[in-house]
Scaffold this motif. Structure first.
Motif, PDB file in Angstrom:
ATOM      1  N   ILE A  59      -6.086  -4.616  14.422  1.00 17.69           N
ATOM      2  CA  ILE A  59      -6.847  -5.585  13.633  1.00 17.69           C
ATOM      3  C   ILE A  59      -5.957  -6.211  12.561  1.00 17.69           C
ATOM      4  O   ILE A  59      -5.094  -5.549  11.988  1.00 17.69           O
TER       5      ILE A  59
ATOM      6  N   ILE B  83      -5.022  -7.445   9.156  1.00 16.04           N
ATOM      7  CA  ILE B  83      -5.472  -7.125   7.803  1.00 16.04           C
ATOM      8  C   ILE B  83      -4.906  -8.078   6.751  1.00 16.04           C
ATOM      9  O   ILE B  83      -5.242  -7.979   5.571  1.00 16.04           O
TER      10      ILE B  83
ATOM     11  N   ARG C  67       0.589  -3.008  -0.659  1.00 11.60           N
ATOM     12  CA  ARG C  67      -0.790  -3.334  -1.034  1.00 11.60           C
ATOM     13  C   ARG C  67      -1.680  -2.278  -0.400  1.00 11.60           C
ATOM     14  O   ARG C  67      -1.313  -1.600   0.565  1.00 11.60           O
ATOM     15  N   VAL C  68      -2.880  -2.190  -0.929  1.00 11.23           N
ATOM     16  CA  VAL C  68      -3.793  -1.154  -0.466  1.00 11.23           C
ATOM     17  C   VAL C  68      -4.849  -1.740   0.484  1.00 11.23           C
ATOM     18  O   VAL C  68      -5.291  -2.869   0.287  1.00 11.23           O
ATOM     19  N   VAL C  69      -5.173  -0.965   1.512  1.00 11.47           N
ATOM     20  CA  VAL C  69      -6.307  -1.319   2.368  1.00 11.47           C
ATOM     21  C   VAL C  69      -7.334  -0.200   2.226  1.00 11.47           C
ATOM     22  O   VAL C  69      -6.993   0.983   2.346  1.00 11.47           O
ATOM     23  N   LYS C  70      -8.575  -0.585   1.919  1.00 11.13           N
ATOM     24  CA  LYS C  70      -9.611   0.435   1.763  1.00 11.13           C
ATOM     25  C   LYS C  70     -10.180   0.801   3.131  1.00 11.13           C
ATOM     26  O   LYS C  70     -10.500  -0.086   3.925  1.00 11.13           O
ATOM     27  N   THR C  71     -10.271   2.069   3.401  1.00 15.13           N
ATOM     28  CA  THR C  71     -10.881   2.510   4.650  1.00 15.13           C
ATOM     29  C   THR C  71     -11.895   3.601   4.320  1.00 15.13           C
ATOM     30  O   THR C  71     -11.945   4.103   3.190  1.00 15.13           O
ATOM     31  N   ALA C  72     -12.644   3.984   5.298  1.00 14.42           N
ATOM     32  CA  ALA C  72     -13.687   4.996   5.090  1.00 14.42           C
ATOM     33  C   ALA C  72     -13.073   6.325   4.669  1.00 14.42           C
ATOM     34  O   ALA C  72     -13.698   7.125   3.970  1.00 14.42           O
TER      35      ALA C  72
ATOM     36  N   VAL D 151      -0.052  -0.156   2.552  1.00 10.11           N
ATOM     37  CA  VAL D 151       0.730  -0.889   3.548  1.00 10.11           C
ATOM     38  C   VAL D 151       1.986  -1.404   2.845  1.00 10.11           C
ATOM     39  O   VAL D 151       1.909  -2.183   1.899  1.00 10.11           O
TER      40      VAL D 151
END
Lengths: 810, 111
Positions: free
Chosen positions: B5, B7, B19-24, B30
């Motif tokens: 996917i 992002i 940078r940050v990716v929010k996940t469950a 990243v």
């Protein structure tokens, strides 16, 4: 058939010629003329005689018995009037002597600068024992001496006279001492060392006249300075003594011209020593003179020989100054430097490299490896393979033979370590095992390395060998694993090579990693922006998170936000804005800091731009509570309210903070201004602390109240607020330009010395102004509120790149 | 099965930055190196939970901002004397877009 050899001049060169001749059993009747009333002595040791470390008897090389044993007809105290080449006769004051071979060894004469008063009694040169004795006699009366000439001889004379209790000033025409042997850095260290011993040094000083009626009383310089002088020593240089040769119509250029065989234009006349010119070159050091002497002896015996000058190295014999220079160390295209400095220990080493070969070396403070470097220069050794550790000397090059410690360990107990004081290894080891575990202690107990100091490195090695791991040999500490260079090296090369980008630094200085690491990059980023504010682009990715995000990261990954409060002053409007922000962003902790500010702790990273925007609207800007830069200026209430206040300390604090905020520094910088000596703002433990008194302002620097606690040292007392601000700015800029990254000012001052700082910030007004100007230039770039800037342009960086939780929820 | 996917754009992350990716399952950092390689790691230092996305990126490593532990971006392994492993996630660049493997993240979130 025995031939007749006449020698004019009984110096070290002709003395060596005679030794060689007699050793070889050459068949000559020798007549030796000398203008001095004595034979050959070790002229190099005149300085120890002058300083009182040796007596004349100890430096005699050939005594009367020696001359008698070899049948030398000595005609001492007798000047030679002329050489009659047609009749092959030397005419002395007391009669003629015939020769088959003549050797001219008239040496050199001191150069006397042609100024008024040069012939006054009390003005002497420094060439022979009579000169040394004249100085000893003059020194016995005390008073002041001026030595004109800051070369090898002049400095030895100065040190000797100082040793004998005179007030000594050295006048030197050039910008730094011993400019023929030393570069400016080493010259500076030497000057500092001499000054610390009470010898005044005046560089760039041109002598105009020697003043006095019946005898020398003072020396007048072109710039109008007058130094009182009961004794004036001229040591500006020497020139070959060629008068006899000129009168005899021998070929003379600057010196008496000789062939490779040391023969003059007359095949029966040879010349040797400082009076000769060979291949356009003159000679003043003893090593090439001894080589010449060998050749002369062989030529006199009709054996083939040729003089080939080799490079020479200089060691200075001023007691305690450990100094070495060899080869060519001028800066030039295609040449590179390797430099090692340790300001705290007063060490300086510089190697000059051209086409992978060492061509010059200058060392100050530790010259133990001098001969090794000299060997590399002479042999033209390729140094590429050992380049990275070259400056650390042979000990770091591997291979047992090169390890000097091992070599010292292998020395027998009766091996002499200190030649000046005749101290052998056994005596030093005895002292060490008896409890003398430092160089100073060994020196105090045995006198080893206590005179000329050239054996200091050896003594240190004996300490290392004897004590093993208990002795820590001080070593250079590189910035990080990416380089062998120290911070000091890097700073110097950024300036000298005009390196203006991180890539340039890493390339030119041979970084071992592609893009550095978390240790070196923040340091380089600071050095570059401090030295090249207009050319260098600040690199946020080389900053620690706090300086990249303009907030202090906390242990849970949240941040603290501290708005600036100028001089610790605030007002209801600001306090309301802070209270509102604390509520709006759910700030869990609000605390007053040690620097009189309000700290909002626990702000989420992504909320930072929003809370800043709110605070900005109330006129609040970043307090830089996170930066290696100006933090706070703490103040007391001063004259406005306090019944003891002597000056407006709050107002001065605000002015200082307005001038300094936004500047990047090697480490954080905290200031305080107290309104009276009760010192409520605790100014005496700050990086810069000002205590107001009735008569003005006491400026202290280099305080600390962290891991170390230290009281400030007084930089200066000034009368006006303007001066207080100017000195503070100049000091901060000096610190920015010279300190090692992450050294607080007190560490910086400990390394360079408060006197060094004072000289640049307080005494040299022009330099102070230049420092302030460079600071203002930097401020024109960096004095901006980073919060407002980031709200404007960097806002996006503070939020997550993507939120997959939202997509997952769809 | 891999489901890549998109992002964001490579340009959204500074070189030698993150940078940050929010996940469950929490935040994923990243990283973009000086050579435009992209790596995704859990944004949590195994030592004291420091946000690795705030660290200084050098070569293919990142230094945690709290206590200077250094981790390989390729393996997540702590470097030098420190011991610890940061979970890594497949990431790649296509054109100027950064892609993460959603199944990996999903599987972990399902687990």
């Amino acid at each position: 058939m025995t031939q007749k050899l006449v020698v004019i001049g009984a110096g070290m060169a002709s003395g060596r010629v005679l030794e060689h001749l007699f050793e070889a059993g050459a068949d000559y009747d020798v007549t030796l003329f000398n203008a001095e009333p004595r034979g050959n002595y070790n002229r190099i040791m005149l300085s120890p005689v002058l300083s009182g470390d040796k007596t004349y008897e100890e430096i005699v090389t050939h005594d009367h018995a020696w001359y008698a044993a070899h049948g030398v007809a000595c005609r001492f105290s007798e000047h030679v009037v002329k050489i009659d080449r047609d009749r092959k006769i030397v005419v002395g004051e007391n009669g003629e002597v015939a020769y088959d071979k003549l050797l001219i060894a008239t040496g050199s004469a001191p150069f006397i600068i042609p100024v008024a008063g040069k012939d006054l009694p009390g003005v002497i040169s420094y060439r022979d024992l009579d000169d040394a004795n004249a100085m000893i006699g003059a020194a016995a009366m005390g008073g002041s001496a001026v030595v004109i000439g800051g070369g090898l001889l002049g400095l030895e004379a100065a040190a000797g006279l100082k040793n004998r209790g005179m007030d000594v000033t050295v006048i030197h025409l050039m910008g730094h001492l011993m400019e023929r042997q030393l570069d400016p850095s080493a010259g500076y260290l030497l000057q500092r060392e001499l000054e610390q011993r009470g010898i005044k040094v005046h560089c760039k000083g041109a002598t105009k006249a020697i003043l006095g009626h019946d005898r020398a009383e003072a020396v007048l310089l072109e710039d109008g300075t007058v130094y009182p002088a009961d004794l004036v020593v001229m040591a500006v240089g020497i020139r070959p003594e060629t008068r006899l040769a000129v009168d005899a119509h021998l070929e003379v250029a600057r010196g008496i011209v000789v062939s490779d065989q040391m023969v003059t234009s007359d095949p029966d006349v040879l010349a040797v020593g400082e009076c000769v010119e060979h291949d356009g070159q003159l000679f003043g050091l003893v090593a090439p003179l001894y080589d010449q002497a060998k050749v002369v002896a062989r030529t006199l015996q009709a054996e083939p020989a040729a003089f080939r000058p080799v490079q020479t190295a200089t060691k200075l014999k001023v007691t305690g100054c450990d100094l070495f220079s060899a080869g060519d160390f001028a800066e030039a295209e295609g040449r590179e430097d390797i430099v090692f400095r340790d300001p705290a220990r007063g060490l300086y080493k510089r190697l000059v490299i051209e086409r992978d070969r060492l061509i010059g070396a200058v060392m100050y403070g530790d010259t133990a490896d001098g001969n090794w470097f000299f060997g590399l220069i002479k042999d033209g050794t390729e140094i590429e393979a050992m380049r990275e550790t070259l400056i650390f000397g042979p000990a770091y090059q591997g291979g047992a033979a090169m390890d000097p410690t091992a070599a010292v360990a292998a020395l027998p107990a009766d091996a002499e370590i200190c030649g000046c004081n005749g101290v052998c290894k056994g005596r030093i080891v005895e002292a060490i095992t008896g409890g003398a575990t430092t160089l100073d202690a060994v020196r105090a107990q045995t006198k080893a390395s206590g005179s000329c100091g050239t054996c200091t490195g050896l003594v240190e090695q004996v300490l290392a060998v004897t004590l093993g791991d208990d002795f820590v040999m001080p070593a250079a500490k590189p910035v990080c694993a990416c380089t062998e260079l120290t911070h000091e090296d890097v700073r110097r090369m950024i300036k000298s090579q005009e390196l203006k980008s991180m890539a340039a630094v890493m390339q030119e200085l041979g970084w071992k990693t592609s893009c550095g690491c978390h240790v070196c990059r923040p340091a380089l980023n600071f050095y570059l922006l401090a030295d090249w504010p207009l050319d260098y682009q600040d690199d946020p990715q080389s900053r620690f998170v706090n300086e990249r995000k303009h907030a202090n990261i906390q242990k849970d990954g949240t941040f603290s936000v501290v708005p600036r409060m100028w001089g610790g002053l605030t007002n209801p409007r600001e306090l309301r804005a802070i209270a509102d922000a604390a509520e709006k962003y759910n700030v869990p902790t609000v605390k007053v800091t040690g620097g009189q500010r309000i700290d909002l702790l626990g702000v989420r990273g992504e909320d930072l731009p929003a809370i800043w925007a709110d605070l900005n609207r109330a006129g609040l800007v970043s307090g830089h509570a996170y930066s290696k830069g100006l933090r706070t200026v703490k103040t007391c209430v001063g004259t406005d309210h306090c019944r003891f206040g002597t000056q407006d300390s709050t107002g001065l604090g605000v002015k200082l903070e307005k001038a300094l905020w936004g500047s990047w520094t090697p480490h954080k910088v905290k200031l305080a201004v107290s309104g009276c000596p009760r010192n409520c703002a605790e100014a005496t433990c700050k990086d810069v602390g000002i205590v107001c008194v009735d008569s003005g302002y006491q400026i202290g620097v280099g305080g600390a109240a962290g891991m170390d606690v230290k009281e400030t040292e007084r930089l200066a007392d000034v009368k006006t607020e303007e001066e207080a601000i100017a000195l503070t700015i100049a000091f901060v800029q000096l610190y920015r330009e010279n300190a090692k990254y992450l050294d607080r000012p007190y560490k910086f001052i400990a390394k360079v010395g408060l006197d060094w700082v004072k000289a640049r910030v307080v005494d040299d007004v022009a330099n102070r102004a230049a420092l302030i100007e460079r600071f203002q230039l930097s401020q024109s770039v960096y004095q901006k509120d980073p919060w407002a800037e980031h709200v404007e342009t960097e806002r996006a960086r503070y939020v997550p790149l993507a939120n997959l939780m939202l997509e997952a929820a769809e | 099965m891999t489901t890549w996917i998109d992002i964001g754009s490579l340009e959204d992350i500074p070189q030698r930055g993150a940078r940050v990716v929010k996940t469950a399952m929490g935040c994923v950092a990243v990283f973009r190196t000086a050579r435009d390689e992209v790596f995704a790691l859990s944004d949590r230092c195994p030592h004291k939970g420091g946000p690795l996305s705030e660290g200084i990126v050098h070569g293919k490593s990142v230094t945690c901002p709290l206590h200077n532990w250094v981790f390989s971006l390729e393996t997540g392994q702590a470097q030098g004397a420190d011991e610890g492993l940061v979970p890594t996630y497949p990431a790649r660049v296509e054109g100027s877009r950064i892609l993460l493997d959603a199944t990996q993240l999903a599987r972990r979130s399902a687990a």
